[in-house]
Write a protein that holds these residues in place. Structure first.
Motif, short mmCIF file in Angstrom:
data_model
loop_
_atom_site.label_atom_id
_atom_site.label_comp_id
_atom_site.label_asym_id
_atom_site.label_seq_id
_atom_site.Cartn_x
_atom_site.Cartn_y
_atom_site.Cartn_z
N ASN A 95 23.62 11.65 -23.94
CA ASN A 95 23.51 11.25 -22.54
C ASN A 95 22.24 10.44 -22.34
O ASN A 95 21.44 10.28 -23.26
N CYS A 96 22.06 9.92 -21.14
CA CYS A 96 20.92 9.07 -20.83
C CYS A 96 19.65 9.91 -20.68
O CYS A 96 19.72 11.11 -20.41
N ALA A 97 18.51 9.27 -20.80
CA ALA A 97 17.24 9.96 -20.60
C ALA A 97 17.17 10.56 -19.19
O ALA A 97 16.50 11.58 -18.97
N CYS A 98 17.89 9.97 -18.23
CA CYS A 98 17.90 10.49 -16.85
C CYS A 98 18.87 11.65 -16.68
O CYS A 98 18.96 12.25 -15.62
N GLY A 99 19.65 11.96 -17.73
CA GLY A 99 20.61 13.06 -17.66
C GLY A 99 22.03 12.62 -17.33
O GLY A 99 22.96 13.43 -17.37
N ARG A 121 26.47 2.58 -21.39
CA ARG A 121 25.73 2.33 -20.14
C ARG A 121 25.76 3.59 -19.29
O ARG A 121 26.80 4.18 -19.08
N CYS A 122 24.58 3.98 -18.82
CA CYS A 122 24.50 5.20 -18.02
C CYS A 122 25.21 5.02 -16.68
O CYS A 122 24.94 4.05 -15.96
N ALA A 123 26.09 5.95 -16.37
CA ALA A 123 26.85 5.88 -15.12
C ALA A 123 25.97 6.16 -13.90
O ALA A 123 26.30 5.79 -12.78
N ALA A 124 24.81 6.81 -14.14
CA ALA A 124 23.94 7.16 -13.01
C ALA A 124 22.89 6.09 -12.73
O ALA A 124 22.66 5.72 -11.59
N CYS A 125 22.21 5.55 -13.80
CA CYS A 125 21.10 4.64 -13.56
C CYS A 125 21.28 3.25 -14.18
O CYS A 125 20.47 2.36 -13.96
N GLY A 126 22.34 3.07 -14.97
CA GLY A 126 22.62 1.74 -15.51
C GLY A 126 21.90 1.40 -16.80
O GLY A 126 22.14 0.34 -17.40
ZN LIG Z 1 20.54 7.12 -16.72
#
Ligand SMILES: [Zn+2]
Ligand SMILES: *Cc1c(COP(=O)(O)O)cnc(C)c1O
Length: 378
Positions: free
Chosen positions: A35-39, A19-24
């Protein structure tokens, strides 16, 4: 552990999610993404909780906490269960946890053992990593143990003793001219071309292994948490992993409050300490200078916001020290019989400062993990 290996598997990889720590946003753990697509960096959810009843008392390694780790079959070199020793230093009683007494000479083995166990489970045959030292040496050793091919991108300034250690385990060394960030970009490019990026700061399985530091320390203290803990911090992964471990101990009702967590950084490269001082939600943007603490010369800690949140929630803080304070602390500790690398001594110099400032007081239980061996530093 043939007996335990024959017990049916209770939790499977299916229950685990990145689970992305920045956007969930969520991804299956089988994803080749690091990492997530959002970085943002991944956290691992669906992991088993801490359970005192689940401890295997016959296992003299961190795998005694196997029931609390998201791994079915371990790749181990006997890591964990490091000594905790009391010393009188700077006029105060302090406990040191000898994390440098690990198979490859640094605490990194806690995270690597769990990460490589996961990689082997996933039948991954080849990995890439970027690091100037201990993380790469640790990954090279565990990959050798697991039969996985490791290619390591290192900045050309890395310590010769560490380069030799990485190579002797059979890893392929790729020197990259320029900075630590250039080496990271080279690893990311190799990952895009199909290699698995086994990053010690991006991959959340590393945090799972680092949680065992908290379990172990609490067990050594008869199921209590210390008042203060000081970590030499680069990415802050060790501090964050310990925080997560203590958080689970609290949730399991084993401890009643978190220890105060302090990040110690070199003044020449202190994005976490600056972010903390300025009250920012994440690390501060800085221009790094030179420092003897090469293992924590990290300009952009990828889990910075999570690290700062952990420090603040614990009631701890962040401290910077100069190179001369670090070198002096390294010598002072060696005069008591403990030889650590300069990166580790940053926490000892920070300890001195916190005592002088009256933040750490007599009568409190203070623990400093000694993260890396002096034998392989310059
Ligand atoms: Zn993310
Ligand atoms: C990697 C390392 C650190 C810093 O760990 P982070 O998780 O990046 O904060 C500290 N000391 C030594 C010896 C290390 O190798």
């Amino acid at each position: 552990m043939t007996f335990l290996a024959s017990i049916p598997i209770i939790h499977s990889v299916q229950g685990l999610i990145f689970r992305c720590a920045a956007c969930g946003r969520e991804y299956p753990v089988e994803t080749p993404r690091w990492n997530c697509a959002c970085g943002g960096p991944f956290e691992l959810s669906g992991t088993p909780p801490f359970s005192r009843a689940g401890i295997d008392p016959r296992e003299w390694s961190l795998w005694r906490y196997r029931a609390s780790l998201p791994i079915e079959e371990e790749v181990s070199l006997g890591e964990g269960l490091t000594p905790l020793i009391p010393l009188e230093l700077f006029g105060l009683g302090v406990h040191f946890k000898l994390e440098f007494l690990m198979p490859t000479g640094s605490f990194k083995d806690r995270g690597t053992a769990v990460l490589v166990s996961f990689l082997k489970q996933q039948a991954i045959r080849e990995v890439v990593e970027d690091s100037s030292g201990n993380a790469a040496a640790s990954l090279a050793a565990y990959c050798a143990r697991a039969g996985i091919k490791a290619r390591i991108f290192v900045p050309s300034y890395a310590s010769p003793a560490k380069l030799q250690q990485i190579e002797v385990y059979g890893a392929e060394l790729v020197p990259i001219p320029g900075s630590r960030a250039d080496a990271a970009r080279a690893a990311e490019a190799a990952a895009k071309a199909g290699s698995y990026y086994a990053s010690h700061y991006w991959n959340p399985f590393v945090l799972e292994g680092l949680k065992t530091f908290a379990y172990e320390l609490a067990e050594q203290l008869d199921w209590h948490a210390p008042e203060n803990l000081i970590f030499p911090s680069g990415h802050g992964t060790f501090l964050l992993g310990a925080y997560l471990g203590f958080h689970e101990l609290a949730q399991a009702g084993v401890i009643s409050r978190l220890p105060q967590l302090f990040a110690a950084q070199a003044a020449a490269c202190a994005p976490l300490a600056e972010g903390f001082r300025l009250g920012l939600p994440g690390p501060a943007e800085i221009t790094p200078g030179e420092t003897v603490a090469e293992g924590i010369r990290i300009v952009w800690p990828v889990r910075g916001p999570q690290v700062l949140r952990a420090i603040r929630e614990s009631g701890g803080g962040a401290v910077t020290v100069s190179d001369s304070e670090t070198v002096e602390a390294q010598r002072e500790l060696a005069r008591h019989g403990l030889y650590v690398e300069s990166t580790s001594a940053v926490a000892v110099a920070a300890l001195k400062k916190l005592i002088e400032q009256g933040v750490i007081k007599p009568g409190e239980l203070t623990v400093v993990p000694l993260t890396g061996s002096g034998l392989k530093s310059r």
